[in-house]
Design a protein around this motif. Structure first.
Motif, PDB file in Angstrom:
ATOM      1  N   ASP A  46      -2.719  -2.575   8.108  1.00  0.00           N
ATOM      2  CA  ASP A  46      -2.614  -2.186   9.509  1.00  0.00           C
ATOM      3  C   ASP A  46      -2.398  -0.683   9.694  1.00  0.00           C
ATOM      4  O   ASP A  46      -2.085  -0.234  10.788  1.00  0.00           O
ATOM      5  CB  ASP A  46      -1.486  -2.970  10.201  1.00  0.00           C
ATOM      6  CG  ASP A  46      -0.117  -2.732   9.583  1.00  0.00           C
ATOM      7  OD1 ASP A  46      -0.035  -2.176   8.458  1.00  0.00           O
ATOM      8  OD2 ASP A  46       0.887  -3.103  10.229  1.00  0.00           O
ATOM      9  N   HIS A  47      -2.571   0.073   8.618  1.00  0.00           N
ATOM     10  CA  HIS A  47      -2.547   1.530   8.712  1.00  0.00           C
ATOM     11  C   HIS A  47      -3.361   2.091   7.555  1.00  0.00           C
ATOM     12  O   HIS A  47      -3.647   1.380   6.579  1.00  0.00           O
ATOM     13  CB  HIS A  47      -1.112   2.094   8.762  1.00  0.00           C
ATOM     14  CG  HIS A  47      -0.254   1.736   7.596  1.00  0.00           C
ATOM     15  ND1 HIS A  47      -0.190   2.495   6.453  1.00  0.00           N
ATOM     16  CD2 HIS A  47       0.576   0.685   7.383  1.00  0.00           C
ATOM     17  CE1 HIS A  47       0.656   1.943   5.598  1.00  0.00           C
ATOM     18  NE2 HIS A  47       1.130   0.833   6.133  1.00  0.00           N
ATOM     19  N   ALA A  48      -3.768   3.330   7.675  1.00  0.00           N
ATOM     20  CA  ALA A  48      -4.738   3.910   6.742  1.00  0.00           C
ATOM     21  C   ALA A  48      -4.248   3.936   5.300  1.00  0.00           C
ATOM     22  O   ALA A  48      -5.015   3.632   4.380  1.00  0.00           O
ATOM     23  CB  ALA A  48      -5.123   5.319   7.204  1.00  0.00           C
ATOM     24  N   GLU A  49      -2.998   4.285   5.087  1.00  0.00           N
ATOM     25  CA  GLU A  49      -2.498   4.356   3.718  1.00  0.00           C
ATOM     26  C   GLU A  49      -2.533   2.983   3.045  1.00  0.00           C
ATOM     27  O   GLU A  49      -2.901   2.872   1.868  1.00  0.00           O
ATOM     28  CB  GLU A  49      -1.071   4.930   3.668  1.00  0.00           C
ATOM     29  CG  GLU A  49      -0.988   6.393   4.035  1.00  0.00           C
ATOM     30  CD  GLU A  49      -0.902   6.655   5.543  1.00  0.00           C
ATOM     31  OE1 GLU A  49      -0.803   7.825   5.924  1.00  0.00           O
ATOM     32  OE2 GLU A  49      -0.932   5.687   6.334  1.00  0.00           O
ATOM     33  N   LEU A  50      -2.161   1.963   3.787  1.00  0.00           N
ATOM     34  CA  LEU A  50      -2.176   0.615   3.239  1.00  0.00           C
ATOM     35  C   LEU A  50      -3.614   0.170   2.967  1.00  0.00           C
ATOM     36  O   LEU A  50      -3.893  -0.429   1.925  1.00  0.00           O
ATOM     37  CB  LEU A  50      -1.462  -0.362   4.183  1.00  0.00           C
ATOM     38  CG  LEU A  50      -1.333  -1.804   3.710  1.00  0.00           C
ATOM     39  CD1 LEU A  50      -0.671  -1.894   2.343  1.00  0.00           C
ATOM     40  CD2 LEU A  50      -0.559  -2.612   4.752  1.00  0.00           C
ATOM     41  N   ALA A  51      -4.516   0.467   3.875  1.00  0.00           N
ATOM     42  CA  ALA A  51      -5.928   0.123   3.660  1.00  0.00           C
ATOM     43  C   ALA A  51      -6.436   0.767   2.375  1.00  0.00           C
ATOM     44  O   ALA A  51      -7.106   0.117   1.565  1.00  0.00           O
ATOM     45  CB  ALA A  51      -6.763   0.576   4.858  1.00  0.00           C
ATOM     46  N   ASP A  52      -6.112   2.024   2.181  1.00  0.00           N
ATOM     47  CA  ASP A  52      -6.569   2.734   0.975  1.00  0.00           C
ATOM     48  C   ASP A  52      -5.920   2.172  -0.290  1.00  0.00           C
ATOM     49  O   ASP A  52      -6.582   1.999  -1.318  1.00  0.00           O
ATOM     50  CB  ASP A  52      -6.275   4.230   1.091  1.00  0.00           C
ATOM     51  CG  ASP A  52      -7.105   4.913   2.161  1.00  0.00           C
ATOM     52  OD1 ASP A  52      -8.108   4.333   2.623  1.00  0.00           O
ATOM     53  OD2 ASP A  52      -6.739   6.044   2.549  1.00  0.00           O
ATOM     54  N   GLU A  53      -4.636   1.899  -0.214  1.00  0.00           N
ATOM     55  CA  GLU A  53      -3.912   1.349  -1.375  1.00  0.00           C
ATOM     56  C   GLU A  53      -4.510   0.013  -1.810  1.00  0.00           C
ATOM     57  O   GLU A  53      -4.775  -0.219  -2.998  1.00  0.00           O
ATOM     58  CB  GLU A  53      -2.438   1.184  -1.001  1.00  0.00           C
ATOM     59  CG  GLU A  53      -1.584   0.495  -2.034  1.00  0.00           C
ATOM     60  CD  GLU A  53      -0.177   0.209  -1.519  1.00  0.00           C
ATOM     61  OE1 GLU A  53       0.385  -0.815  -1.962  1.00  0.00           O
ATOM     62  OE2 GLU A  53       0.368   0.969  -0.694  1.00  0.00           O
ATOM     63  N   LEU A  54      -4.735  -0.872  -0.844  1.00  0.00           N
ATOM     64  CA  LEU A  54      -5.263  -2.195  -1.178  1.00  0.00           C
ATOM     65  C   LEU A  54      -6.719  -2.115  -1.620  1.00  0.00           C
ATOM     66  O   LEU A  54      -7.135  -2.830  -2.541  1.00  0.00           O
ATOM     67  CB  LEU A  54      -5.078  -3.141   0.007  1.00  0.00           C
ATOM     68  CG  LEU A  54      -3.613  -3.408   0.392  1.00  0.00           C
ATOM     69  CD1 LEU A  54      -3.532  -4.301   1.617  1.00  0.00           C
ATOM     70  CD2 LEU A  54      -2.820  -3.977  -0.768  1.00  0.00           C
ATOM     71  N   LEU A  55      -7.482  -1.238  -1.010  1.00  0.00           N
ATOM     72  CA  LEU A  55      -8.874  -1.058  -1.414  1.00  0.00           C
ATOM     73  C   LEU A  55      -8.961  -0.523  -2.844  1.00  0.00           C
ATOM     74  O   LEU A  55      -9.816  -0.950  -3.631  1.00  0.00           O
ATOM     75  CB  LEU A  55      -9.591  -0.120  -0.441  1.00  0.00           C
ATOM     76  CG  LEU A  55     -11.093  -0.014  -0.597  1.00  0.00           C
ATOM     77  CD1 LEU A  55     -11.782  -1.354  -0.440  1.00  0.00           C
ATOM     78  CD2 LEU A  55     -11.636   0.971   0.433  1.00  0.00           C
ATOM     79  N   ASP A  56      -8.064   0.367  -3.201  1.00  0.00           N
ATOM     80  CA  ASP A  56      -8.026   0.869  -4.584  1.00  0.00           C
ATOM     81  C   ASP A  56      -7.765  -0.271  -5.577  1.00  0.00           C
ATOM     82  O   ASP A  56      -8.338  -0.291  -6.669  1.00  0.00           O
ATOM     83  CB  ASP A  56      -6.960   1.958  -4.748  1.00  0.00           C
ATOM     84  CG  ASP A  56      -7.358   3.289  -4.128  1.00  0.00           C
ATOM     85  OD1 ASP A  56      -8.557   3.473  -3.798  1.00  0.00           O
ATOM     86  OD2 ASP A  56      -6.462   4.144  -3.967  1.00  0.00           O
ATOM     87  N   LEU A  57      -6.902  -1.212  -5.189  1.00  0.00           N
ATOM     88  CA  LEU A  57      -6.642  -2.366  -6.063  1.00  0.00           C
ATOM     89  C   LEU A  57      -7.894  -3.233  -6.211  1.00  0.00           C
ATOM     90  O   LEU A  57      -8.171  -3.749  -7.296  1.00  0.00           O
ATOM     91  CB  LEU A  57      -5.485  -3.202  -5.519  1.00  0.00           C
ATOM     92  CG  LEU A  57      -4.106  -2.556  -5.557  1.00  0.00           C
ATOM     93  CD1 LEU A  57      -3.080  -3.434  -4.836  1.00  0.00           C
ATOM     94  CD2 LEU A  57      -3.660  -2.281  -6.987  1.00  0.00           C
ATOM     95  N   VAL A  58      -8.650  -3.382  -5.133  1.00  0.00           N
ATOM     96  CA  VAL A  58      -9.903  -4.138  -5.201  1.00  0.00           C
ATOM     97  C   VAL A  58     -10.877  -3.419  -6.124  1.00  0.00           C
ATOM     98  O   VAL A  58     -11.475  -4.027  -7.013  1.00  0.00           O
ATOM     99  CB  VAL A  58     -10.522  -4.320  -3.795  1.00  0.00           C
ATOM    100  CG1 VAL A  58     -11.938  -4.875  -3.885  1.00  0.00           C
ATOM    101  CG2 VAL A  58      -9.644  -5.208  -2.931  1.00  0.00           C
ATOM    102  N   ARG A  59     -11.036  -2.118  -5.916  1.00  0.00           N
ATOM    103  CA  ARG A  59     -12.005  -1.344  -6.704  1.00  0.00           C
ATOM    104  C   ARG A  59     -11.649  -1.324  -8.192  1.00  0.00           C
ATOM    105  O   ARG A  59     -12.530  -1.261  -9.038  1.00  0.00           O
ATOM    106  CB  ARG A  59     -12.113   0.065  -6.139  1.00  0.00           C
ATOM    107  CG  ARG A  59     -12.781   0.073  -4.761  1.00  0.00           C
ATOM    108  CD  ARG A  59     -12.653   1.412  -4.072  1.00  0.00           C
ATOM    109  NE  ARG A  59     -13.355   2.450  -4.787  1.00  0.00           N
ATOM    110  CZ  ARG A  59     -14.509   2.986  -4.405  1.00  0.00           C
ATOM    111  NH1 ARG A  59     -15.092   2.573  -3.304  1.00  0.00           N
ATOM    112  NH2 ARG A  59     -15.062   3.941  -5.104  1.00  0.00           N
TER     113      ARG A  59
END
Length: 170
Positions: A46-59
């Motif tokens: 629900d915020h940009a930092e969290l989106a990036d953090e979780l996306l990095d885990l996916v990648r």
């Protein structure tokens, strides 16, 4: 999943860029794309930092699952994904980064989500205790912003997925 301290708001996903990433995937994998031609465009958190953090885990391959409150789909007037559905996930700035395909779905009450699912979400120490603490905080924020109240009896849609394309391949 971290709390939104000093967080940047999520930028809206770039729909044109998401369509372009999808078209690149479809060109290389026409059978997979035609089997499920519609795709969602979404972001984690629900915020940009969290989106990036979780996306990095996916990648990185560590995150192969996610969870949503089933009620969110109702509030937003959307259908939940089905098996084989594709989602283009964007970073916190709205740029599309990966395409995932849903490989499994299950419903459980919040308190019935198991350690296996928490592990597959790949966050922090991957423990169920951490998953419950952070997801409860997250869903309390989500529910509050929707004018609702979170309760542990709410149904959780547990989704398994695989990365089928990334912007690195484009």
């Amino acid at each position: 999943m971290n709390s939104p301290q000093a967080s940047r708001p999520l930028a809206a996903p770039d729909q044109d860029a998401a369509r372009s990433l999808w078209e690149q995937y479809a060109q290389v994998h026409p059978a997979a794309a035609s089997a499920s031609p519609d795709f969602l465009v979404d972001q984690f958190g629900d915020h940009a930092e969290l989106a990036d953090e979780l996306l990095d885990l996916v990648r990185s391959g560590r995150k192969t699952a996610t969870a949503s409150l089933l009620a969110e789909y109702v509030w937003e007037g959307e259908a939940p994904p089905g098996i084989g559905a594709h989602t283009v996930f964007c970073d916190g700035d709205g740029a599309p980064r990966v395409i995932v395909r849903t490989t499994g779905l299950a419903l459980a009450g919040f308190t019935d989500v198991d350690a296996d699912h928490a592990w597959a979400e790949g966050e922090s120490d991957r423990s169920l205790a951490h998953w419950r603490t952070e997801h409860r905080r997250f869903w309390e924020r989500v529910c509050t912003s929707a004018g609702r109240s979170f309760t542990p009896e709410m149904e959780v849609l547990m989704e398994r997925f695989e990365v089928v394309w990334s912007d690195a391949e484009a």
